[in-house]
Scaffold this active site. Structure first.
Site, PDB file in Angstrom:
ATOM      1  N   LYS A 189     -61.857  32.606  22.558  1.00 32.17           N
ATOM      2  CA  LYS A 189     -61.835  33.554  21.437  1.00 32.17           C
ATOM      3  C   LYS A 189     -61.045  34.805  21.828  1.00 32.17           C
ATOM      4  O   LYS A 189     -60.730  35.004  23.008  1.00 32.17           O
ATOM      5  CB  LYS A 189     -63.274  33.936  21.100  1.00 32.17           C
ATOM      6  CG  LYS A 189     -63.989  34.589  22.283  1.00 32.17           C
ATOM      7  CD  LYS A 189     -65.497  34.674  22.089  1.00 32.17           C
ATOM      8  CE  LYS A 189     -66.126  35.367  23.292  1.00 32.17           C
ATOM      9  NZ  LYS A 189     -67.572  35.492  23.178  1.00 32.17           N
TER      10      LYS A 189
ATOM     11  N   ARG B 195     -79.494  38.811  18.472  1.00 29.82           N
ATOM     12  CA  ARG B 195     -78.232  38.888  17.730  1.00 29.82           C
ATOM     13  C   ARG B 195     -78.246  37.665  16.820  1.00 29.82           C
ATOM     14  O   ARG B 195     -79.147  37.549  16.002  1.00 29.82           O
ATOM     15  CB  ARG B 195     -77.063  38.919  18.721  1.00 29.82           C
ATOM     16  CG  ARG B 195     -75.756  39.380  18.140  1.00 29.82           C
ATOM     17  CD  ARG B 195     -74.650  39.497  19.187  1.00 29.82           C
ATOM     18  NE  ARG B 195     -74.437  38.242  19.902  1.00 29.82           N
ATOM     19  CZ  ARG B 195     -73.526  38.081  20.867  1.00 29.82           C
ATOM     20  NH1 ARG B 195     -72.743  39.100  21.226  1.00 29.82           N
ATOM     21  NH2 ARG B 195     -73.377  36.925  21.472  1.00 29.82           N
TER      22      ARG B 195
ATOM     23  N   MET C 146     -49.333  56.450  22.938  1.00 29.30           N
ATOM     24  CA  MET C 146     -49.441  55.141  22.299  1.00 29.30           C
ATOM     25  C   MET C 146     -48.547  54.094  22.980  1.00 29.30           C
ATOM     26  O   MET C 146     -48.953  52.955  23.180  1.00 29.30           O
ATOM     27  CB  MET C 146     -49.077  55.233  20.808  1.00 29.30           C
ATOM     28  CG  MET C 146     -49.368  53.950  20.057  1.00 29.30           C
ATOM     29  SD  MET C 146     -48.891  53.981  18.336  1.00 29.30           S
ATOM     30  CE  MET C 146     -50.158  54.971  17.607  1.00 29.30           C
TER      31      MET C 146
ATOM     32  N   TYR D 252     -48.496  65.465  25.304  1.00 30.06           N
ATOM     33  CA  TYR D 252     -49.093  66.025  24.091  1.00 30.06           C
ATOM     34  C   TYR D 252     -50.145  67.058  24.434  1.00 30.06           C
ATOM     35  O   TYR D 252     -50.880  66.916  25.411  1.00 30.06           O
ATOM     36  CB  TYR D 252     -49.777  64.918  23.285  1.00 30.06           C
ATOM     37  CG  TYR D 252     -48.812  64.046  22.535  1.00 30.06           C
ATOM     38  CD1 TYR D 252     -47.986  64.592  21.553  1.00 30.06           C
ATOM     39  CD2 TYR D 252     -48.746  62.686  22.789  1.00 30.06           C
ATOM     40  CE1 TYR D 252     -47.105  63.779  20.846  1.00 30.06           C
ATOM     41  CE2 TYR D 252     -47.878  61.871  22.086  1.00 30.06           C
ATOM     42  CZ  TYR D 252     -47.052  62.425  21.114  1.00 30.06           C
ATOM     43  OH  TYR D 252     -46.194  61.626  20.427  1.00 30.06           O
TER      44      TYR D 252
HETATM   45  C1  LIG Z   1     -67.912  35.072  24.478  1.00 31.14           C
HETATM   46  C2  LIG Z   1     -69.039  34.184  24.665  1.00 31.14           C
HETATM   47  C3  LIG Z   1     -69.162  33.440  25.862  1.00 31.14           C
HETATM   48  C4  LIG Z   1     -68.258  33.654  27.053  1.00 31.14           C
HETATM   49  O1  LIG Z   1     -68.701  34.829  27.695  1.00 31.14           O
HETATM   50  P1  LIG Z   1     -68.208  35.285  29.159  1.00 31.14           P
HETATM   51  O2  LIG Z   1     -69.141  36.369  29.504  1.00 31.14           O
HETATM   52  O3  LIG Z   1     -66.812  35.787  28.988  1.00 31.14           O
HETATM   53  O4  LIG Z   1     -68.282  34.121  30.041  1.00 31.14           O
HETATM   54  C5  LIG Z   1     -70.199  32.523  25.946  1.00 31.14           C
HETATM   55  N1  LIG Z   1     -71.070  32.369  24.934  1.00 31.14           N
HETATM   56  C6  LIG Z   1     -70.999  33.070  23.788  1.00 31.14           C
HETATM   57  C7  LIG Z   1     -72.007  32.847  22.702  1.00 31.14           C
HETATM   58  C8  LIG Z   1     -70.001  34.017  23.620  1.00 31.14           C
HETATM   59  O5  LIG Z   1     -69.940  34.725  22.494  1.00 31.14           O
END
Ligand SMILES: *Cc1c(COP(=O)(O)O)cnc(C)c1O
Length: 416
Positions: free
Chosen positions: A77, A171, A352, A303
């Site tokens: 992701k 969560r 930036m 800046y």
């Molecule tokens: C992002 C995520 C992971 C991976 O997490 P890391 O700490 O980067 O290994 C695993 N499980 C879920 C549900 C996540 O959202």
């Protein structure tokens, strides 16, 4: 109509065809030369070098940490934490990984459109308006709770899903104590439940309280599974571990593991409780020196007169800024870069697109030099954990905010 056939017009049409054709040929030639030149061209401004050989090394190390039967389902992701989701997925596939997790529907679709096969689990919420796309792209959806699962069941059939269980993180997930509801989801024949999972809230903690909470979460998950089993309901594939979960809480019975950070080699050894796995960072971030200039005592840099020189200095302007993910709170000496083997602290505010650094103590810095933002330069190095610590956050945030403007260059050195 008759005028159209006049010889003047015919000529014009012929001319138009030629013009279009030549533009097309030009574009094709340009594209072809770009492809053949490929990565031999020197990167211009700011870039990330990603070593897929090290990715393979990390995958092998993580495989050695989990059970033989446990499959890796890496988290790619957030554009693979900034390193490029599709190239990372393709490399992982070559290394025998066929399961992936993403956060969102759009990430799953992007993977499918680029030809990634295998199982793709969406860890997050997908809006009901988009449920049809789950089927179209053969994506597996997380049931974020009981109500979500029931509405999905009412609207659609035949999707693959995993059930998320909340064991204490609070969560996403159906509450772990709601055995009946979880059993209802498991035995619902409107979708195929392929997995059931939870997420630890403290897997990267080396403190007693955190360790206690993780153990408690895992125990509650196990107890729930046995309650389900005792009702004669089959358990689908289970998974509980992110990267630190794999390292700190080895589990015998899980079918899948979800490493993110660990495959990218961004692990803080001091947060590893039992063992210190040989995971290596797979990327380095670099930029150019645009110019150097002298600053006399009393002059300001940047800046808002962010910095007033207390001595004569030589500064270098480096071609990376906060739009590229170099955090602005590394301003004024909190962070720095490496150039010609020396450490150059940030002077004034990170901008930036550019950052000014003090190179007074590093001889010979000139325009065009390569500055290392994350990685090694001779005997010095800057790690992502250091940058995270200096800017009061965690490595995941620094990584996933690496900007789109950074060119991603993939190499595959022989590792091991
Ligand atoms: C992002 C995520 C992971 C991976 O997490 P890391 O700490 O980067 O290994 C695993 N499980 C879920 C549900 C996540 O959202």
């Amino acid at each position: 109509m008759p005028q159209l056939l006049s010889s003047g017009n015919t000529l014009f049409v012929v001319y138009l065809c030629f013009a279009c054709l030549s533009v097309l040929v030009l574009v094709l030639v340009k594209l072809a030369s770009r492809i053949t030149r490929g990565s031999t061209e020197q990167p211009q401004r700011a870039w990330i070098v990603i070593d897929l050989g090290l990715l393979k090394h990390n995958v092998n190390i993580i495989r050695s940490l989990v059970d033989n039967e446990c499959k890796l389902m890496p988290a790619i992701k957030g554009n693979a934490y900034g390193l490029g989701m599709v190239p990372i997925a393709k490399a992982l596939w070559r290394f025998g990984v066929h399961d992936f997790c993403v956060a969102s529907l759009s990430e799953g679709i992007e993977l499918r459109k680029s030809g990634i096969r295998g199982n793709i689990l969406i860890l997050g919420y997908t809006n009901p308006d988009n449920w049809a796309l789950l089927k179209k792209y053969r994506l597996t959806q997380t049931l974020v709770d009981y109500e979500y699962g029931m509405s999905l069941a009412a609207c659609s059939t035949g999707l693959s899903v995993h059930i998320k269980v909340d064991t204490g993180m609070h969560r996403l997930g159906e509450c772990v104590d709601q055995t009946d509801r979880i059993c209802d989801l498991l035995s619902c024949n409107r979708f195929a439940v392929k997995g059931i999972f939870t997420q630890l809230s403290n897997s990267d903690s080396n403190e007693l309280m955190g360790i206690y909470q993780n153990r408690n979460q895992l125990a509650r998950f196990e107890e729930m599974l046995s309650r389900i089993q005792s009702q004669g309901i089959a358990i689908p594939e289970t998974h509980t571990q992110n990267s630190y979960g794999i390292i700190n809480y080895p589990q015998k019975s899980v079918a899948l593991a979800r490493p993110g950070l660990a495959i990218y080699g961004v692990i803080d050894q001091k947060l590893c409780i039992n063992n210190q796995p040989d995971l290596r960072p797979i990327f380095e971030v670099r930029a150019r020196v645009a110019l150097t200039k002298h600053i006399a005592t009393g002059e300001c840099v940047g800046y808002g007169d962010g910095y007033v020189a207390t001595e004569d200095l030589t500064i270098a302007v480096v071609t990376i800024g906060y739009a590229d993910g170099f955090p602005r709170n590394l301003s004024n000496g909190r962070g720095g870069v490496l150039v010609r083997g020396g450490y150059a602290p940030v002077v004034g505010f990170v901008c930036m697109d550019q950052t000014t650094v003090d190179v007074s103590r590093i001889p010979g810095v000139v325009a065009g030099d390569i500055a290392t933002i994350i990685g090694n330069d001779s005997d010095k190095s800057i790690t992502i954990s250091q940058i995270a610590d200096m800017s009061n956050t965690i490595s995941n945030e620094i990584m996933s905010r690496l900007g789109e403007r950074l060119e991603r260059r993939y190499v595959e050195a022989d590792s091991q």
